[in-house]
Design an enzyme around this catalytic site. Structure first.
Site, PDB file in Angstrom:
ATOM      1  N   ASP A 156      55.974  19.948  17.223  1.00  0.00           N
ATOM      2  CA  ASP A 156      55.008  18.865  16.592  1.00  0.00           C
ATOM      3  C   ASP A 156      54.282  18.314  17.698  1.00  0.00           C
ATOM      4  OD1 ASP A 156      54.311  16.777  14.528  1.00  0.00           O
ATOM      5  OD2 ASP A 156      55.853  15.537  16.035  1.00  0.00           O
ATOM      6  N   ASP A 158      51.911  14.679  17.417  1.00  0.00           N
ATOM      7  CA  ASP A 158      52.405  13.169  17.722  1.00  0.00           C
ATOM      8  C   ASP A 158      53.922  12.663  17.811  1.00  0.00           C
ATOM      9  OD1 ASP A 158      49.593  11.456  16.751  1.00  0.00           O
ATOM     10  OD2 ASP A 158      49.724  13.633  16.377  1.00  0.00           O
ATOM     11  N   THR A 192      51.186  21.267  14.269  1.00  0.00           N
ATOM     12  CA  THR A 192      50.620  19.847  13.982  1.00  0.00           C
ATOM     13  C   THR A 192      50.220  19.681  12.582  1.00  0.00           C
ATOM     14  OG1 THR A 192      49.441  18.258  14.837  1.00  0.00           O
ATOM     15  CG2 THR A 192      48.686  20.110  15.209  1.00  0.00           C
ATOM     16  N   ASP A 344      50.245   5.953   9.008  1.00  0.00           N
ATOM     17  CA  ASP A 344      49.497   6.459   8.229  1.00  0.00           C
ATOM     18  C   ASP A 344      50.142   7.411   7.039  1.00  0.00           C
ATOM     19  OD1 ASP A 344      49.598   8.637   9.589  1.00  0.00           O
ATOM     20  OD2 ASP A 344      47.463   8.639  10.327  1.00  0.00           O
ATOM     21  N   ASP A 380      59.705  15.053  15.306  1.00  0.00           N
ATOM     22  CA  ASP A 380      60.297  13.709  15.252  1.00  0.00           C
ATOM     23  C   ASP A 380      60.536  13.309  13.744  1.00  0.00           C
ATOM     24  OD1 ASP A 380      57.215  13.452  15.198  1.00  0.00           O
ATOM     25  OD2 ASP A 380      57.586  11.593  14.611  1.00  0.00           O
TER      26      ASP A 380
HETATM   27  P1  IMP Z   1      51.978  15.432  13.861  1.00  0.00           P
HETATM   28  O1  IMP Z   1      52.901  14.769  14.182  1.00  0.00           O
HETATM   29  O2  IMP Z   1      51.431  16.452  14.926  1.00  0.00           O
HETATM   30  O3  IMP Z   1      52.305  16.448  12.790  1.00  0.00           O
HETATM   31  O4  IMP Z   1      50.567  14.850  13.320  1.00  0.00           O
HETATM   32  C1  IMP Z   1      50.630  13.980  12.147  1.00  0.00           C
HETATM   33  C2  IMP Z   1      49.578  13.019  12.428  1.00  0.00           C
HETATM   34  O5  IMP Z   1      48.269  13.640  12.686  1.00  0.00           O
HETATM   35  C3  IMP Z   1      49.292  12.012  11.270  1.00  0.00           C
HETATM   36  O6  IMP Z   1      50.293  11.003  11.358  1.00  0.00           O
HETATM   37  C4  IMP Z   1      47.906  11.840  11.246  1.00  0.00           C
HETATM   38  O7  IMP Z   1      47.785  10.341  12.189  1.00  0.00           O
HETATM   39  C5  IMP Z   1      47.276  12.811  12.304  1.00  0.00           C
HETATM   40  N1  IMP Z   1      46.009  13.835  11.284  1.00  0.00           N
HETATM   41  C6  IMP Z   1      44.987  13.778  11.589  1.00  0.00           C
HETATM   42  N2  IMP Z   1      44.479  14.721  10.720  1.00  0.00           N
HETATM   43  C7  IMP Z   1      45.335  14.964   9.947  1.00  0.00           C
HETATM   44  C8  IMP Z   1      45.510  15.599   8.680  1.00  0.00           C
HETATM   45  O8  IMP Z   1      44.443  16.107   8.323  1.00  0.00           O
HETATM   46  N3  IMP Z   1      46.384  15.819   7.997  1.00  0.00           N
HETATM   47  C9  IMP Z   1      47.528  15.078   8.299  1.00  0.00           C
HETATM   48  N4  IMP Z   1      47.635  14.102   9.470  1.00  0.00           N
HETATM   49  C10 IMP Z   1      46.500  14.007  10.207  1.00  0.00           C
HETATM   50 MG    MG Z   2      55.196  13.895  14.789  1.00  0.00          MG
END
Ligand code: IMP
Ligand code: MG
Length: 424
Positions: A156, A158, A192, A344, A380
């Site tokens: 993942d 973030d 992601t 978010d 996470d």
């Molecule tokens: P991940 O943890 O890598 O899956 O990313 C999740 C985070 O990406 C979300 O909490 C958002 O802040 C950001 N995000 C940016 N663009 C998008 C989208 O198109 N869909 C979902 N999350 C997004």
């Molecule tokens: Mg994440």
């Protein structure tokens, strides 16, 4: 859905991982009976009580290890295993889990059996499970059958590779570990939710710049190993592969899964429209200082600049989205996920189980299949509903980390276990 059912549903679905909670309950018993407080007792008693607690914890974990094996064996037969009977919502296990061994390792690191006032916690158990998973995959890496080996590690973005909303910088301590994995011939996928439809890949490059540049400049890796980095963005919507210092867009017709190709564009559109309406209504109803953002394959509610939404507000939004979408026919015809990203809430088309499956299919060849037991997803967000890494459990084994530091530690362990077993 009646309102009573809704409340029960929210409470039930909202519970944290049922398997971990169950294990926590089992380990609480030796804590109460054997991890006796040291006040007033001799150091000999103290040592005795530590070793007794340690033995009991290890025994329980070995018993559970056997129950996991029995559950795995029961899956093809339709027999109800003891584990499934006791923990009805237990997930899938694609490999064995050496829980006893993992306990001894984590006991050294976390002083579990030496503690007298703090019982084995949710986090202790989460980490023991991670270590067991990594131990098993590290050990199997040298198995005589290539079919059993780890081939793909997905991450993942973030909170897993970088802090929430940040990017991967060149000094990230995760990068050298990923380079070691590439050197061992593994594929690396970043799966992601962040969805950027622009085929230039610029936005993904901006977020992963440190990793892309370090891999591209690495003298330890050959060109083939360097190209084994892939990015699956927007859950399962946009695929890129590393080529030189840029991310090359891969046409969906080269990777789309059968189950995705039957989605009708009208259902996708109506789901996103409906999602935008739910989020806008909730923003007004709850008085949230937030914006609703619409993308090609997702719609999100994000806080206004400089504001943070409360966890309870985010959870109210995600639970409402989830039960409303469950009753919306166009959404039922496709796969979507509604999740709380920590700051978010997003409703995306597709989910990470599909994202991981796409990579497995794309990387499989006639000679070498990449299947769930050859895959590890590190993320996470695993707390059931409202968490988007949770669905990746359907497509591979997983490690549930709490921050990028833990990701680095897991990868370090994985590299060590693979190297250790290579020399035996
Ligand atoms: P991940 O943890 O890598 O899956 O990313 C999740 C985070 O990406 C979300 O909490 C958002 O802040 C950001 N995000 C940016 N663009 C998008 C989208 O198109 N869909 C979902 N999350 C997004
Ligand atoms: Mg994440």
């Amino acid at each position: 859905m009646t309102s009573r059912y809704r409340v029960e549903y929210a409470l039930k679905q909202h519970r944290r991982d049922e398997f971990i909670e169950w294990l926590k309950g089992l380990l609480a018993v030796p804590f109460v009976l054997h991890a006796v407080k040291s006040n007033g007792i001799t150091s000999v008693d103290e040592i005795k009580s530590t070793s007794e607690a340690k033995r009991r914890y290890a025994e329980i974990l070995l018993d559970v290890e056997h129950m996991v094996n029995d559950y795995r064996n029961s899956m093809n037969t339709g027999r109800l295993s003891r584990l499934k009977q006791l923990v009805p919502n237990v997930g899938l296990f694609f490999t064995k889990l050496p829980l006893e061994k993992a306990f001894y390792i984590e006991d050294e690191r976390r002083s579990i059996s030496k503690r007298r006032l703090v019982a084995p916690s949710f986090n202790d158990i989460r980490v023991i499970l991670n270590t067991a998973q990594i131990l098993e995959l590290g050990t199997n890496f040298h198995s005589s059958s290539t079919d059993d080996r780890l081939k793909l590690v997905t991450f993942d973005g973030d909170v897993t590779l970088y802090e929430d909303g940040h990017s991967m910088e060149k000094d990230s301590l995760i990068i050298p570990e990923i380079i070691q994995l590439l050197k061992k011939g593994l594929y690396i996928g970043i799966v992601t939710a962040a969805g950027y439809s622009n085929p230039s890949g610029d936005k993904y490059y901006a977020r992963l710049k440190g990793l892309v540049d370090c891999v591209n400049e690495s003298e330890e890796l050959n060109d083939e190993q360097k190209s084994n980095i892939l990015v699956m963005g927007g859950e399962a919507n946009f695929l890129f592969r590393l080529q030189g210092n840029r991310l090359l867009f891969i046409n969906p017709k080269d990777w789309i899964l059968n189950e995705m190709s039957t989605w009708d564009p009208q259902s996708i559109l109506e789901t996103l429209d409906f999602g935008a309406k739910i989020l806008t209504d909730l923003k007004i109803k709850l008085g949230l200082p937030a914006l609703v953002i619409r993308k090609e394959r997702g719609v999100g509610l994000v806080p206004e600049p400089g504001v943070e939404l409360h966890r309870e507000q985010l959870e109210e939004v995600v639970l409402t989205c989830d039960y409303k979408l469950r009753e919306f026919p166009p959404a039922c015809r496709i796969t979507y996920c509604a999740f709380n990203g920590g700051s978010d809430v997003w409703i995306d088309i597709g989910d990470k189980s599909l994202g991981v499956k796409v990579l497995q299919k794309f990387l499989s060849t006639k000679e070498c299949n990449v299947r769930p037991h050859n895959t590890l997803h590190v993320g996470d967000q695993f707390a059931a509903i409202g968490a988007n890494d949770y669905r990746a459990r359907l497509s591979g084994s997983t490690c549930w980390i709490a921050n990028p530091e833990e990701t680095k530690n897991c990868l370090k362990d994985l590299n060590v276990y693979i190297d250790q077993w290579a020399t035996i």
